[in-house]
Design an enzyme around this catalytic site. Structure first.
Site, PDB file in Angstrom:
ATOM      1  N   CYS A  75      25.507  37.846  23.461  1.00 58.24           N
ATOM      2  CA  CYS A  75      27.084  38.510  23.625  1.00 58.24           C
ATOM      3  C   CYS A  75      27.218  39.262  23.283  1.00 58.24           C
ATOM      4  CB  CYS A  75      27.779  37.485  22.755  1.00 58.24           C
ATOM      5  SG  CYS A  75      27.266  35.809  21.819  1.00 58.24           S
ATOM      6  N   HIS A  79      29.491  41.578  26.328  1.00 61.92           N
ATOM      7  CA  HIS A  79      31.323  41.544  26.216  1.00 61.92           C
ATOM      8  C   HIS A  79      31.376  42.636  25.755  1.00 61.92           C
ATOM      9  CE1 HIS A  79      32.292  37.197  28.007  1.00 61.92           C
ATOM     10  NE2 HIS A  79      31.106  36.888  27.297  1.00 61.92           N
ATOM     11  N   CYS A 113      28.262  30.253  29.045  1.00 54.64           N
ATOM     12  CA  CYS A 113      27.113  31.706  28.047  1.00 54.64           C
ATOM     13  C   CYS A 113      26.192  31.561  28.014  1.00 54.64           C
ATOM     14  CB  CYS A 113      28.165  31.954  27.661  1.00 54.64           C
ATOM     15  SG  CYS A 113      29.543  33.587  29.283  1.00 54.64           S
ATOM     16  N   CYS A 175      49.231   8.582  19.599  1.00 53.95           N
ATOM     17  CA  CYS A 175      49.192   9.722  18.802  1.00 53.95           C
ATOM     18  C   CYS A 175      50.857   9.764  18.792  1.00 53.95           C
ATOM     19  CB  CYS A 175      49.022  10.625  19.957  1.00 53.95           C
ATOM     20  SG  CYS A 175      46.701   9.909  20.495  1.00 53.95           S
ATOM     21  N   CYS A 178      53.640   8.922  16.343  1.00 54.60           N
ATOM     22  CA  CYS A 178      53.270   9.111  14.810  1.00 54.60           C
ATOM     23  C   CYS A 178      54.065  10.497  14.850  1.00 54.60           C
ATOM     24  CB  CYS A 178      51.822   9.282  14.135  1.00 54.60           C
ATOM     25  SG  CYS A 178      51.402   8.264  13.673  1.00 54.60           S
ATOM     26  N   HIS A 179      53.061  11.743  15.728  1.00 57.76           N
ATOM     27  CA  HIS A 179      53.423  12.891  15.705  1.00 57.76           C
ATOM     28  C   HIS A 179      54.519  13.899  16.056  1.00 57.76           C
ATOM     29  CE1 HIS A 179      49.447  13.750  13.698  1.00 57.76           C
ATOM     30  NE2 HIS A 179      48.917  13.135  14.419  1.00 57.76           N
ATOM     31  N   ARG A 216      38.496  16.349  14.440  1.00 60.03           N
ATOM     32  CA  ARG A 216      40.029  16.436  14.164  1.00 60.03           C
ATOM     33  C   ARG A 216      40.788  14.921  14.770  1.00 60.03           C
ATOM     34  NH1 ARG A 216      43.309  15.221   9.374  1.00 60.03           N
ATOM     35  NH2 ARG A 216      44.026  13.422  10.844  1.00 60.03           N
ATOM     36  N   CYS A 220      41.998  11.119  13.424  1.00 58.50           N
ATOM     37  CA  CYS A 220      42.902  10.065  13.830  1.00 58.50           C
ATOM     38  C   CYS A 220      42.580   8.391  14.862  1.00 58.50           C
ATOM     39  CB  CYS A 220      43.765  10.666  14.943  1.00 58.50           C
ATOM     40  SG  CYS A 220      45.079  12.374  13.359  1.00 58.50           S
TER      41      CYS A 220
END
Lengths: 259, 148
Positions: A75, A79, A113, A175, A178-179, A216, A220
């Site tokens: 990389c 870069h 990439c 979602c 709740c959020h 994550r 949920c």
């Protein structure tokens, strides 16, 4: 007939999913999940030497200058110093990909990439290497505001909002219920956060490991007894994009620590 | 086609299409209540209490609190259950359990005896209501004892 079908789908979606009646959180009331962490967990996130995600970042730094693939390029060869070339990049992902004519997330960009520039196999989602590179690149945006302002992504953001506000799973919650509607309250022992993706990949104490935003979200969705979208599926990326748009202006904390 | 006509088609297809809908026992709604027991028998309040306090079965204490001194970490997304049996008749409690969405379309409380119109349900839970008819009756019997 096509038109009829499209109309039916729209009606079915509206009727089945139902409007959850949620309203956006006013911009000035938004808060990162960090704000609700206990003192010890905050200290863990704040101090690189005690943040358990730092190992992943160091791993990523090593991978950054390792040659890979049949092109035999690292990389770093294209870069250069990530502190300069990758500064602010994670803060504006998912970003528009002209090739895919839609959003791709940071993991997918890294894999582009890998396959196109390094001529290497793509890294598996949640693999140690992909998490490490994502955490390393994310770390270069720490402290910078999240930016989502690419007009080419408007329809994908809308699609993400629909996913966020539709009822799903056996429990039939969205979602947003709740959020957006119930943040700050106790869901048994867990405080419901606003659900901002400010720290990803995070070290989650429950996982005892580094994990991606998509992981994550799967947590949920499993709690809602819904079938999680596949890693890298358009729905997963649209949700990530909507969450980043919803968190625009909040500060990148990568790598975050969460309970 | 008007939206209303489309709705008609949709409702007809939902009613006819979902094969497993037959697995749920039929019930009759009167006003805000389901007056008659789903099973035809009264439930068992003691069993109902264990369902209500079981966080992976009843799920109630994720959102609610109630007179359960042995249970730590009760939720506060919903009203305390104390006095539910005074506030509501048995038939009203039964409708609340069976299909809370009918009482409040925006509610976060799950409809415990509903399998139609759900979206993206995980394979393990497809075609199954959150609680069986017997379990609903047990919970209703328990809620009816919450008087103050």
């Amino acid at each position: 007939m096509k038109r009829f079908h499209a109309l039916m789908c729209a009606v079915v979606l509206a009727a089945v999913a139902g409007p959850a009646g949620s309203a956006d959180i006013p911009l000035d009331q938004r808060r990162s999940g960090y704000a609700d962490l206990g003192r010890d967990t905050k200290a863990m996130q704040d101090d690189d030497t005690s943040n358990p995600a730092s190992l992943g970042v160091q791993d990523g730094e090593a991978l950054w200058s390792q040659k890979a693939g049949t092109a035999g390029k690292a990389c770093a060869e294209c870069h250069g110093d990530a502190a300069a070339s990758m500064k602010g990049v994670a803060a504006r992902y998912p970003a528009f990909s002209p090739a895919r004519k839609g959003p791709i997330d940071l993991e997918q960009r890294i894999n582009l990439c890998r396959t196109e520039n390094q001529k290497a196999e793509p890294l598996a989602f949640e693999s140690r290497e992909l998490l490490a590179l994502t955490a390393y690149i994310g770390r270069q945006s720490r402290g910078m505001p999240i930016v989502q302002s690419d007009a080419r992504l408007t329809s994908a953001i809308d699609a993400g909002r629909k996913l966020f506000t539709q009822r799903i799973g056996q429990i039939s919650l969205s979602c947003a219920q709740c959020h957006d509607d119930n943040w700050g309250k106790q869901l048994a022992s867990s405080l419901v956060p606003q659900g901002h993706p400010t720290g990803y990949p995070i070290y989650r104490l429950e996982w005892q490991s580094l994990g991606s935003l998509q992981r994550r979200l799967r947590n949920c969705m499993i709690g809602m007894r819904a079938e999680p979208y596949a890693y890298g599926a358009p729905e997963s990326v649209e949700l990530e994009l909507y969450l980043m748009w919803r968190a625009r202006g909040l500060t990148v904390e990568t790598p975050g620590v969460r309970p | 086609m008007t939206a209303r006509a489309a709705m008609g088609v949709l409702l007809a297809s939902l009613a006819g299409g979902a094969g497993y809908a037959d697995e749920l026992l039929p019930y009759r709604i009167e006003g805000n209540a389901v007056p008659v027991s789903l099973t035809g028998k009264p439930g068992d309040a003691a069993r109902g209490r264990t369902i209500v306090t079981n966080r992976t079965l009843g799920l109630c204490l994720l959102c609610h609190s109630g007179p359960f001194p042995e249970e730590r970490f009760q939720g506060n997304l919903a009203p305390d259950m104390r006095g539910a049996g005074t506030r509501w008749s048995t038939g009203e409690l039964r409708l609340r359990m069976v299909d809370s969405h009918r009482l409040n379309p925006d509610t976060i409380m799950p409809a415990y005896y509903m399998i139609d119109g759900l979206n993206l349900v995980a394979p393990a839970f497809r075609g199954k209501p959150l609680l069986t008819a017997e379990q609903i009756e047990d919970v209703v019997a328990f809620l009816a004892t919450l008087r103050d």
